[in-house]
Design a protein around this motif. Sequence first.
Motif, PDB file in Angstrom:
ATOM      1  N   PRO A   1       0.865  -1.136   0.074  1.00 21.15           N
ATOM      2  CA  PRO A   1      -0.042  -0.025   0.117  1.00 21.15           C
ATOM      3  C   PRO A   1       0.813   1.336   0.017  1.00 21.15           C
ATOM      4  N   PRO A   2       0.261   2.429  -0.466  1.00 18.49           N
ATOM      5  CA  PRO A   2      -1.016   2.507  -0.608  1.00 18.49           C
ATOM      6  C   PRO A   2      -1.517   2.366  -1.874  1.00 18.49           C
ATOM      7  N   THR A   3      -0.684   2.267  -2.917  1.00 23.92           N
ATOM      8  CA  THR A   3      -0.801   2.173  -4.407  1.00 23.92           C
ATOM      9  C   THR A   3      -0.541   0.699  -4.976  1.00 23.92           C
ATOM     10  N   ALA A   4      -0.213  -0.168  -4.353  1.00 20.26           N
ATOM     11  CA  ALA A   4       0.009  -1.298  -5.020  1.00 20.26           C
ATOM     12  C   ALA A   4       0.881  -1.405  -6.200  1.00 20.26           C
ATOM     13  N   PRO A   5       2.055  -0.541  -6.220  1.00 21.28           N
ATOM     14  CA  PRO A   5       2.873  -0.553  -7.433  1.00 21.28           C
ATOM     15  C   PRO A   5       3.182  -1.855  -8.225  1.00 21.28           C
ATOM     16  N   THR A   6       3.434  -1.900  -9.314  1.00 19.81           N
ATOM     17  CA  THR A   6       3.843  -2.935 -10.180  1.00 19.81           C
ATOM     18  C   THR A   6       5.031  -3.532  -9.777  1.00 19.81           C
ATOM     19  N   LEU A   7       6.065  -3.046  -9.306  1.00 24.20           N
ATOM     20  CA  LEU A   7       7.215  -3.659  -8.786  1.00 24.20           C
ATOM     21  C   LEU A   7       6.996  -3.872  -7.373  1.00 24.20           C
ATOM     22  N   GLY A   8       6.483  -5.156  -7.121  1.00 31.14           N
ATOM     23  CA  GLY A   8       6.061  -5.468  -5.737  1.00 31.14           C
ATOM     24  C   GLY A   8       7.488  -5.809  -4.929  1.00 31.14           C
ATOM     25  N   GLU A   9       7.066  -6.479  -3.651  1.00 34.75           N
ATOM     26  CA  GLU A   9       8.269  -7.060  -2.696  1.00 34.75           C
ATOM     27  C   GLU A   9       8.162  -8.460  -2.731  1.00 34.75           C
ATOM     28  N   ASP A  10       9.384  -9.068  -3.049  1.00 28.03           N
ATOM     29  CA  ASP A  10       9.424 -10.471  -2.973  1.00 28.03           C
ATOM     30  C   ASP A  10       9.010 -11.041  -1.657  1.00 28.03           C
ATOM     31  N   ALA A  11       8.160 -12.224  -1.625  1.00 31.88           N
ATOM     32  CA  ALA A  11       7.617 -12.592  -0.127  1.00 31.88           C
ATOM     33  C   ALA A  11       7.567 -14.148  -0.418  1.00 31.88           C
ATOM     34  N   THR A  12       7.277 -14.890   0.536  1.00 34.04           N
ATOM     35  CA  THR A  12       7.051 -16.272   0.681  1.00 34.04           C
ATOM     36  C   THR A  12       5.740 -16.547   1.226  1.00 34.04           C
ATOM     37  N   TRP A  13       4.910 -17.062   0.640  1.00 31.91           N
ATOM     38  CA  TRP A  13       3.387 -17.446   1.016  1.00 31.91           C
ATOM     39  C   TRP A  13       3.324 -18.885   1.306  1.00 31.91           C
ATOM     40  N   PRO A  14       2.242 -19.301   2.375  1.00 38.18           N
ATOM     41  CA  PRO A  14       1.892 -20.673   2.446  1.00 38.18           C
ATOM     42  C   PRO A  14       1.451 -21.372   1.214  1.00 38.18           C
ATOM     43  N   ILE A  15       1.348 -22.515   1.273  1.00 43.38           N
ATOM     44  CA  ILE A  15       0.922 -23.055  -0.023  1.00 43.38           C
ATOM     45  C   ILE A  15      -0.715 -23.347   0.028  1.00 43.38           C
ATOM     46  N   ASP A  16      -1.146 -23.773   1.014  1.00 40.36           N
ATOM     47  CA  ASP A  16      -2.603 -24.179   1.242  1.00 40.36           C
ATOM     48  C   ASP A  16      -3.615 -22.664   1.074  1.00 40.36           C
ATOM     49  N   HIS A  17      -4.514 -22.811   0.146  1.00 41.88           N
ATOM     50  CA  HIS A  17      -5.358 -21.589  -0.153  1.00 41.88           C
ATOM     51  C   HIS A  17      -6.090 -21.051   1.459  1.00 41.88           C
ATOM     52  N   ARG A  18      -6.314 -21.806   2.342  1.00 42.37           N
ATOM     53  CA  ARG A  18      -6.971 -21.717   3.726  1.00 42.37           C
ATOM     54  C   ARG A  18      -5.852 -20.650   4.601  1.00 42.37           C
ATOM     55  N   ASP A  19      -4.338 -21.044   4.461  1.00 41.84           N
ATOM     56  CA  ASP A  19      -3.465 -20.443   5.210  1.00 41.84           C
ATOM     57  C   ASP A  19      -3.487 -19.134   4.667  1.00 41.84           C
ATOM     58  N   ILE A  20      -3.404 -19.010   3.173  1.00 44.88           N
ATOM     59  CA  ILE A  20      -3.168 -17.691   2.628  1.00 44.88           C
ATOM     60  C   ILE A  20      -4.323 -16.813   2.786  1.00 44.88           C
ATOM     61  N   LEU A  21      -5.479 -17.220   2.864  1.00 45.22           N
ATOM     62  CA  LEU A  21      -6.569 -16.556   3.279  1.00 45.22           C
ATOM     63  C   LEU A  21      -6.647 -16.016   4.694  1.00 45.22           C
ATOM     64  N   THR A  22      -6.233 -16.724   5.599  1.00 46.24           N
ATOM     65  CA  THR A  22      -5.850 -16.418   6.959  1.00 46.24           C
ATOM     66  C   THR A  22      -5.035 -15.312   7.157  1.00 46.24           C
ATOM     67  N   LEU A  23      -3.923 -15.501   6.232  1.00 50.20           N
ATOM     68  CA  LEU A  23      -2.653 -14.512   6.416  1.00 50.20           C
ATOM     69  C   LEU A  23      -3.489 -13.024   6.009  1.00 50.20           C
ATOM     70  N   VAL A  24      -4.125 -13.161   4.711  1.00 50.02           N
ATOM     71  CA  VAL A  24      -4.521 -11.964   4.133  1.00 50.02           C
ATOM     72  C   VAL A  24      -5.852 -11.354   4.915  1.00 50.02           C
TER      73      VAL A  24
END
Length: 144
Positions: free
Chosen positions: A107-130
């Motif tokens: 934020p606040p603009t969600a620019p195209t060049l983002g920040e590298d990250a590591t997300w969980p594999i499971d969609h439920r875990d990602i939903l919880t994180l978000v």
Amino acid sequence: MVPPTGDGGSPAPIDHPILEFLQTRLSATQQVEQAVITDANEHLELRVTFAEPYYPTWVDEATLAVRWYTNGDFKIHYREVHADSAWECRWDRHRNPHNTGDHFHPPPTAPTLGEDATWPIDHRDILTLVLDEIEQRITTLWDE
């Protein structure tokens, strides 16, 4: 009707069962006013509108758009609309020339060049994180 297979953001088709799962889960919460699977701009996605009482009155609308693909790629875009501006960010997993597969557009603009990250594999875990990060954002809004 045969749903679209993808939107060009991933080489894989949209994972409709995961969108339906997320729709059911989010629709069951009081924080969500509406969760619908839509074909907006020829891009099949789950469109979530958050309930107004959870936000200060100066936030006109808060939404979440989710695209999930059968190969585990995803795009999750959170957006708030204010009278004179917008505040947004995005969690992504997909191949692109600007970041690693997992990345965050801050934020606040969600620019195209983002920040590298590591997300969980499971969609439920990602939903919880978000949802946890959105909850932190709501707390910040009320503290302003």
